[in-house]
Write an enzyme that holds these catalytic residues in place. Structure first.
Site, PDB file in Angstrom:
ATOM      1  N   ASN A 106     -10.465  -3.186  -6.014  1.00  0.00           N
ATOM      2  CA  ASN A 106      -9.694  -2.291  -6.887  1.00  0.00           C
ATOM      3  C   ASN A 106     -10.338  -2.098  -8.252  1.00  0.00           C
ATOM      4  O   ASN A 106     -10.030  -1.129  -8.963  1.00  0.00           O
ATOM      5  CB  ASN A 106      -8.264  -2.811  -7.082  1.00  0.00           C
ATOM      6  CG  ASN A 106      -7.387  -2.628  -5.870  1.00  0.00           C
ATOM      7  OD1 ASN A 106      -6.407  -3.349  -5.687  1.00  0.00           O
ATOM      8  ND2 ASN A 106      -7.725  -1.669  -5.010  1.00  0.00           N
ATOM      9  N   ASP A 153       0.831  -1.205   0.000  1.00  0.00           N
ATOM     10  CA  ASP A 153       0.000   0.000   0.000  1.00  0.00           C
ATOM     11  C   ASP A 153       0.868   1.258   0.000  1.00  0.00           C
ATOM     12  O   ASP A 153       1.955   1.281   0.587  1.00  0.00           O
ATOM     13  CB  ASP A 153      -0.906  -0.013   1.240  1.00  0.00           C
ATOM     14  CG  ASP A 153      -2.007   1.025   1.168  1.00  0.00           C
ATOM     15  OD1 ASP A 153      -2.340   1.470   0.048  1.00  0.00           O
ATOM     16  OD2 ASP A 153      -2.532   1.389   2.228  1.00  0.00           O
TER      17      ASP A 153
END
Length: 249
Positions: free
Chosen positions: A70, A22
């Site tokens: 996503n 991330d």
């Protein structure tokens, strides 16, 4: 040799490390660039994680490459990620094979562009005989969906008479997960400073050590990985027992 690497006890290594990669977007924005710039510059961090695992012989590394959520990102970002994945597979396939790593993919691959899916399966096939270590890419993956699918498949087997309800236990349930052939996660690492799991390997991390790093993913190095292993080894893993019981064992 890295000074931090020297601190690692080779007799007490995690068998399975999972990483939530991330911070690419924030890394790019801090440099006045678009989010996609961060994704393109994250490849070295991926190499660092793979190479670090390989160097100290950790048998399983799972990377949260693209989550089921996503797909909801802006179309241009998703397209860039898919293109980057395809490009990276072409560039890295030989290196993965040469290192003796076997690649696996978990997730809903049917949602991927055909070219990306074909390339993934090609590398999986190319490396299926390798035994030095296992690289698991979680792509189009969501743990809640994985668990739900397992429940549906178990229910179907019960309905068809292939399975008795009384025989359902944790071990049997695990056989219906994508990860049925992998050991449970011992260490989960998340970069970027966020403290959450984000629908990643919820069942598999039941007894994992969790480490949340204030490092954006493109800045992730082998020494950072090695430090995570040292920190892991400094923890007492009790699995519900007391510290005294662990010492007696």
């Amino acid at each position: 040799m890295s000074l931090i690497k020297k601190e690692i006890n080779s007799e007490n290594l995690p068998q399975h490390v999972a990483i939530i990669m991330d911070g690419n977007g924030r890394w790019a924005k801090s440099r006045g660039e678009e989010r996609t710039f961060g994704h393109k510059n994250a490849i070295n961090a991926v190499r660092n994680a793979i190479n670090a695992c390989n160097e100290i012989n950790i048998p399983y590394l799972t990377l949260y490459t693209f989550s089921s959520e996503n797909w909801n990102r802006p179309t241009d970002e998703v397209n860039t990620l898919m293109s980057l994945l395809a490009e990276t597979l072409l560039l890295e396939a030989e290196e993965i094979f040469t290192k003796g790593l076997r690649m696996h993919v978990i997730g809903n691959l049917d949602k991927l562009p055909a070219m990306v899916k074909d390339q993934l399966l090609s590398v999986v096939d190319l490396t299926k005989g390798n035994t030095k270590g296992n690289l698991v890419l979680a792509i189009s993956y969501g743990s809640q969906s994985e668990i739900l699918n397992a429940v549906k498949n178990i229910s179907s087997d019960v309905k068809e008479g292939k399975l008795e309800v009384e025989n359902i236990d944790e071990k049997l349930f695990e056989n219906y997960l994508y990860t049925k052939d992998f050991p449970p996660v011992d260490l989960l690492i998340r970069t970027s400073g966020e403290i959450r799991i984000s629908n990643f390997l919820l069942w598999q991390i039941a007894y994992a050590e969790l480490q949340f790093l204030n490092v954006l993913w493109p800045d992730f190095t082998k020494d950072i990985f090695f430090q995570c292993i040292v920190d892991y080894q400094n923890k007492e893993r009790r699995y519900g027992l007391t510290g005294d019981q662990i010492q007696i064992q």
